[in-house]
Design a protein around this motif. Sequence first.
Motif, PDB file in Angstrom:
ATOM      1  N   LYS A  41      23.724  15.272   3.809  1.00  0.00           N
ATOM      2  CA  LYS A  41      24.402  16.439   4.371  1.00  0.00           C
ATOM      3  C   LYS A  41      25.575  16.024   5.240  1.00  0.00           C
ATOM      4  O   LYS A  41      26.531  16.786   5.415  1.00  0.00           O
ATOM      5  N   ARG A  42      25.483  14.841   5.803  1.00  0.00           N
ATOM      6  CA  ARG A  42      26.558  14.308   6.632  1.00  0.00           C
ATOM      7  C   ARG A  42      26.548  12.789   6.487  1.00  0.00           C
ATOM      8  O   ARG A  42      25.533  12.192   6.115  1.00  0.00           O
ATOM      9  N   ALA A  43      27.657  12.161   6.775  1.00  0.00           N
ATOM     10  CA  ALA A  43      27.741  10.705   6.654  1.00  0.00           C
ATOM     11  C   ALA A  43      26.743  10.032   7.577  1.00  0.00           C
ATOM     12  O   ALA A  43      26.531  10.456   8.714  1.00  0.00           O
ATOM     13  N   ALA A  44      26.111   8.988   7.086  1.00  0.00           N
ATOM     14  CA  ALA A  44      25.147   8.225   7.883  1.00  0.00           C
ATOM     15  C   ALA A  44      25.024   6.825   7.289  1.00  0.00           C
ATOM     16  O   ALA A  44      25.214   6.638   6.084  1.00  0.00           O
ATOM     17  N   PRO A  45      24.700   5.831   8.107  1.00  0.00           N
ATOM     18  CA  PRO A  45      24.545   4.450   7.624  1.00  0.00           C
ATOM     19  C   PRO A  45      23.153   4.263   7.037  1.00  0.00           C
ATOM     20  O   PRO A  45      22.261   3.692   7.654  1.00  0.00           O
ATOM     21  N   LEU A  46      22.948   4.737   5.828  1.00  0.00           N
ATOM     22  CA  LEU A  46      21.586   4.795   5.289  1.00  0.00           C
ATOM     23  C   LEU A  46      20.978   3.417   5.088  1.00  0.00           C
ATOM     24  O   LEU A  46      19.753   3.276   5.054  1.00  0.00           O
ATOM     25  N   ASP A  47      21.809   2.381   4.951  1.00  0.00           N
ATOM     26  CA  ASP A  47      21.242   1.032   4.852  1.00  0.00           C
ATOM     27  C   ASP A  47      20.559   0.640   6.156  1.00  0.00           C
ATOM     28  O   ASP A  47      19.522  -0.027   6.156  1.00  0.00           O
ATOM     29  N   LEU A  48      21.130   1.073   7.294  1.00  0.00           N
ATOM     30  CA  LEU A  48      20.489   0.817   8.581  1.00  0.00           C
ATOM     31  C   LEU A  48      19.292   1.734   8.798  1.00  0.00           C
ATOM     32  O   LEU A  48      18.253   1.312   9.315  1.00  0.00           O
ATOM     33  N   VAL A  49      19.438   3.000   8.429  1.00  0.00           N
ATOM     34  CA  VAL A  49      18.316   3.941   8.546  1.00  0.00           C
ATOM     35  C   VAL A  49      17.102   3.387   7.808  1.00  0.00           C
ATOM     36  O   VAL A  49      15.976   3.401   8.314  1.00  0.00           O
ATOM     37  N   ALA A  50      17.339   2.863   6.605  1.00  0.00           N
ATOM     38  CA  ALA A  50      16.252   2.350   5.771  1.00  0.00           C
ATOM     39  C   ALA A  50      15.622   1.085   6.329  1.00  0.00           C
ATOM     40  O   ALA A  50      14.560   0.662   5.869  1.00  0.00           O
ATOM     41  N   SER A  51      16.255   0.480   7.335  1.00  0.00           N
ATOM     42  CA  SER A  51      15.700  -0.731   7.943  1.00  0.00           C
ATOM     43  C   SER A  51      14.850  -0.429   9.174  1.00  0.00           C
ATOM     44  O   SER A  51      14.331  -1.345   9.816  1.00  0.00           O
ATOM     45  N   SER A  52      14.697   0.843   9.511  1.00  0.00           N
ATOM     46  CA  SER A  52      13.978   1.230  10.723  1.00  0.00           C
ATOM     47  C   SER A  52      12.570   0.647  10.761  1.00  0.00           C
ATOM     48  O   SER A  52      11.901   0.514   9.728  1.00  0.00           O
ATOM     49  N   GLY A  53      12.125   0.324  11.974  1.00  0.00           N
ATOM     50  CA  GLY A  53      10.765  -0.180  12.154  1.00  0.00           C
ATOM     51  C   GLY A  53       9.712   0.912  12.065  1.00  0.00           C
ATOM     52  O   GLY A  53       8.512   0.623  12.030  1.00  0.00           O
ATOM     53  N   TYR A  54      10.139   2.153  12.024  1.00  0.00           N
ATOM     54  CA  TYR A  54       9.234   3.291  11.891  1.00  0.00           C
ATOM     55  C   TYR A  54       9.791   4.259  10.857  1.00  0.00           C
ATOM     56  O   TYR A  54      11.000   4.446  10.747  1.00  0.00           O
ATOM     57  N   ALA A  55       8.900   4.902  10.104  1.00  0.00           N
ATOM     58  CA  ALA A  55       9.214   6.000   9.187  1.00  0.00           C
ATOM     59  C   ALA A  55      10.064   5.599   7.988  1.00  0.00           C
ATOM     60  O   ALA A  55      10.450   6.464   7.208  1.00  0.00           O
ATOM     61  N   ALA A  56      10.356   4.329   7.812  1.00  0.00           N
ATOM     62  CA  ALA A  56      11.167   3.886   6.674  1.00  0.00           C
ATOM     63  C   ALA A  56      10.330   3.144   5.632  1.00  0.00           C
ATOM     64  O   ALA A  56      10.871   2.647   4.642  1.00  0.00           O
ATOM     65  N   TYR A  57       9.017   3.079   5.831  1.00  0.00           N
ATOM     66  CA  TYR A  57       8.154   2.343   4.907  1.00  0.00           C
ATOM     67  C   TYR A  57       8.094   3.032   3.538  1.00  0.00           C
ATOM     68  O   TYR A  57       8.050   4.263   3.428  1.00  0.00           O
ATOM     69  N   ILE A  58       8.026   2.210   2.500  1.00  0.00           N
ATOM     70  CA  ILE A  58       7.770   2.681   1.145  1.00  0.00           C
ATOM     71  C   ILE A  58       6.300   2.399   0.852  1.00  0.00           C
ATOM     72  O   ILE A  58       5.826   1.273   1.045  1.00  0.00           O
TER      73      ILE A  58
ATOM     74  N   ASP B 124       8.196   1.806  -7.866  1.00  0.00           N
ATOM     75  CA  ASP B 124       9.434   2.094  -8.570  1.00  0.00           C
ATOM     76  C   ASP B 124      10.162   3.219  -7.845  1.00  0.00           C
ATOM     77  O   ASP B 124       9.732   3.667  -6.769  1.00  0.00           O
ATOM     78  N   ALA B 125      11.265   3.672  -8.414  1.00  0.00           N
ATOM     79  CA  ALA B 125      12.086   4.675  -7.734  1.00  0.00           C
ATOM     80  C   ALA B 125      11.319   5.982  -7.522  1.00  0.00           C
ATOM     81  O   ALA B 125      11.463   6.625  -6.474  1.00  0.00           O
ATOM     82  N   ALA B 126      10.523   6.383  -8.483  1.00  0.00           N
ATOM     83  CA  ALA B 126       9.748   7.619  -8.335  1.00  0.00           C
ATOM     84  C   ALA B 126       8.762   7.505  -7.178  1.00  0.00           C
ATOM     85  O   ALA B 126       8.589   8.448  -6.387  1.00  0.00           O
ATOM     86  N   ALA B 127       8.105   6.353  -7.061  1.00  0.00           N
ATOM     87  CA  ALA B 127       7.144   6.144  -5.968  1.00  0.00           C
ATOM     88  C   ALA B 127       7.853   6.098  -4.624  1.00  0.00           C
ATOM     89  O   ALA B 127       7.353   6.652  -3.626  1.00  0.00           O
ATOM     90  N   ALA B 128       9.007   5.424  -4.563  1.00  0.00           N
ATOM     91  CA  ALA B 128       9.767   5.352  -3.315  1.00  0.00           C
ATOM     92  C   ALA B 128      10.235   6.738  -2.887  1.00  0.00           C
ATOM     93  O   ALA B 128      10.183   7.093  -1.705  1.00  0.00           O
ATOM     94  N   LYS B 129      10.693   7.532  -3.849  1.00  0.00           N
ATOM     95  CA  LYS B 129      11.124   8.902  -3.573  1.00  0.00           C
ATOM     96  C   LYS B 129       9.963   9.716  -2.990  1.00  0.00           C
ATOM     97  O   LYS B 129      10.126  10.421  -1.981  1.00  0.00           O
ATOM     98  N   LYS B 130       8.788   9.621  -3.583  1.00  0.00           N
ATOM     99  CA  LYS B 130       7.616  10.359  -3.101  1.00  0.00           C
ATOM    100  C   LYS B 130       7.255   9.951  -1.678  1.00  0.00           C
ATOM    101  O   LYS B 130       6.898  10.797  -0.845  1.00  0.00           O
ATOM    102  N   ALA B 131       7.348   8.656  -1.392  1.00  0.00           N
ATOM    103  CA  ALA B 131       6.989   8.168  -0.048  1.00  0.00           C
ATOM    104  C   ALA B 131       7.932   8.729   1.005  1.00  0.00           C
ATOM    105  O   ALA B 131       7.496   9.239   2.044  1.00  0.00           O
ATOM    106  N   ILE B 132       9.227   8.638   0.755  1.00  0.00           N
ATOM    107  CA  ILE B 132      10.198   9.122   1.745  1.00  0.00           C
ATOM    108  C   ILE B 132      10.092  10.633   1.903  1.00  0.00           C
ATOM    109  O   ILE B 132      10.147  11.158   3.028  1.00  0.00           O
ATOM    110  N   GLU B 133       9.918  11.333   0.808  1.00  0.00           N
ATOM    111  CA  GLU B 133       9.787  12.791   0.886  1.00  0.00           C
ATOM    112  C   GLU B 133       8.525  13.202   1.638  1.00  0.00           C
ATOM    113  O   GLU B 133       8.538  14.180   2.392  1.00  0.00           O
TER     114      GLU B 133
END
Length: 537
Positions: free
Chosen positions: A173-190, A132-141
């Motif tokens: 903090k600055r504009a970024a294409p977060l939909d693409l960032v979240a598709s990364s093959g590394y470091a974007a796993y939930i 869920d959102a709480a788990a996804a938040k913990k993973a990215i953090e």
Amino acid sequence: MRWHKRLLVAGLTGVLAMTAAACAGGQVRGAGGTPQPADGTGPAARQTAKANDSTFVYAPNLDVVTDWDPATSYSNEIVALSNIYEGLTRYNFQTREAEPRLATEWTSADGGKEWTFKLRQGVKFHSGATMDAAAAKKAIERTIRKKGGAAYIWDPVDRIEAVDATTLKFTLKRAAPLDLVASSGYAAYIYDVDAVDADGKTTAGTGPYTIDSWQKGKETELTLKAFEDYWGGWTPEQYRKVSFRVTPEITTAWQLLQKGEVNFVQRLNPQLFEQAGMTDNVRTARSPSFQNLLVLFNTAAGPTKDVRIRQALQLAIDYDGLAAALKGSGSKASGMVPEGLLGHVSDMEPKPDLGRAQELLAEAGYGPDNPELRLSLTYAQGDEDQKMLVTLLSSALKKLNITLQAKPMTWSAQWDQGKQQGQDIFVMYWYPDYPDAYSWFLNVFKSEDEPRFNLSYLKDREIDAAIEKLPELMATDALKADDAFKDLQKKIIEEQAAVAVPYVQTYQRALTADVKGYVDNPAYPNVVFFYDLQRAR
């Protein structure tokens, strides 16, 4: 192995046309459907068919796993972890957009500085916990805190909020294409942060496969099995078992493919690829890539500390001869950024010049009328293309009274030696974490006190400062970002001579003919998404 402006893959014109759309307030991307195999038969189509009890066997030429932690993984294991873990989105190379994965839709606002993702419901981690959102938040953090691998992709993030169980909100903090960032093959796993196992005994992802066994150093290094509670469901025709059979010699891999003992060989040499195209029980696949070959020169120690020697080595490479020898499996590079990405330079094709190389060597006290120069070089074991480069370069250097002591190595051994500055020349491939050129500069050429991927050991404050400015430029001014990329390439390749870039790979795969649904996605180099495959009957 690895940004920050949406759709940087279509060239500068495409970037400018789509930047506004990426940052448009309230724009919705995505839809909540279940991912479908490439042939159109999805998990929802519960057909009555005989179960596929065969194992899909992938034959890599190098060891598979160097790091099991989904937060810090940054190497070959992408071929396995991409089937064990999932991100919020996945990049679709055909549409050149991010598409739904664990997020079903998303919106951006405030000029690309606020992103809200709606999460898929009913998803379980392999541990049994609910995603869920709480788990996804913990993973990215956790990934951000670990500061390993490609964690830098989250640098624009200021804070993350789990608005409710299915809503994840990012303030940047600055504009970024977060939909693409979240598709990364590394470091974007939930992943389930409480179930991460660095020893590879269990997995903490949501993907369709889990670990069955891992035997580091063995021929069959890794086997995966189906995660029966996968949110996408299963059909009888899909592969529920996968194994990675490490096969360093390409001729051996080809023989195993012909016998049907392996199903997928990620690369064949030109002769074998041509033969595979005429073999009844085998089919081939060819596609462009963002993966190029880097020949990194040791700028910190040994003979190559002298920039004149590095420049001579650049001039000794027969770029046209190598491209011809590759017979379609690679194309001559121009600059460091492959065509199709912002920052590609069309007028930086390298040219050999043995006469000028000899002059530079003479200035440095080497060459035909001076003492012999011995240089050490490491490259990937079992890679026929890299071997071809070494053969041609060795021949050219002999004419200049240079002996190249080249050693093929497994990636783990080569990388360990490289991190200790144990060679004069380090040969490796590089590709972006998601379709953006920033990775080449941040990871390979920004100063590092303890080398990781900066295996030229370059340390230059001016270059570092220019690299640090790239993210903001990419988010605010594509034209200036494009110019900055070009200036950096000139500094790194021409002025510092820290690297030579001979070619960009063209992926040439070979599969057994009974495999259906395979589609190459260069955003995830060498990854086969096994869940999308079926065995033909």
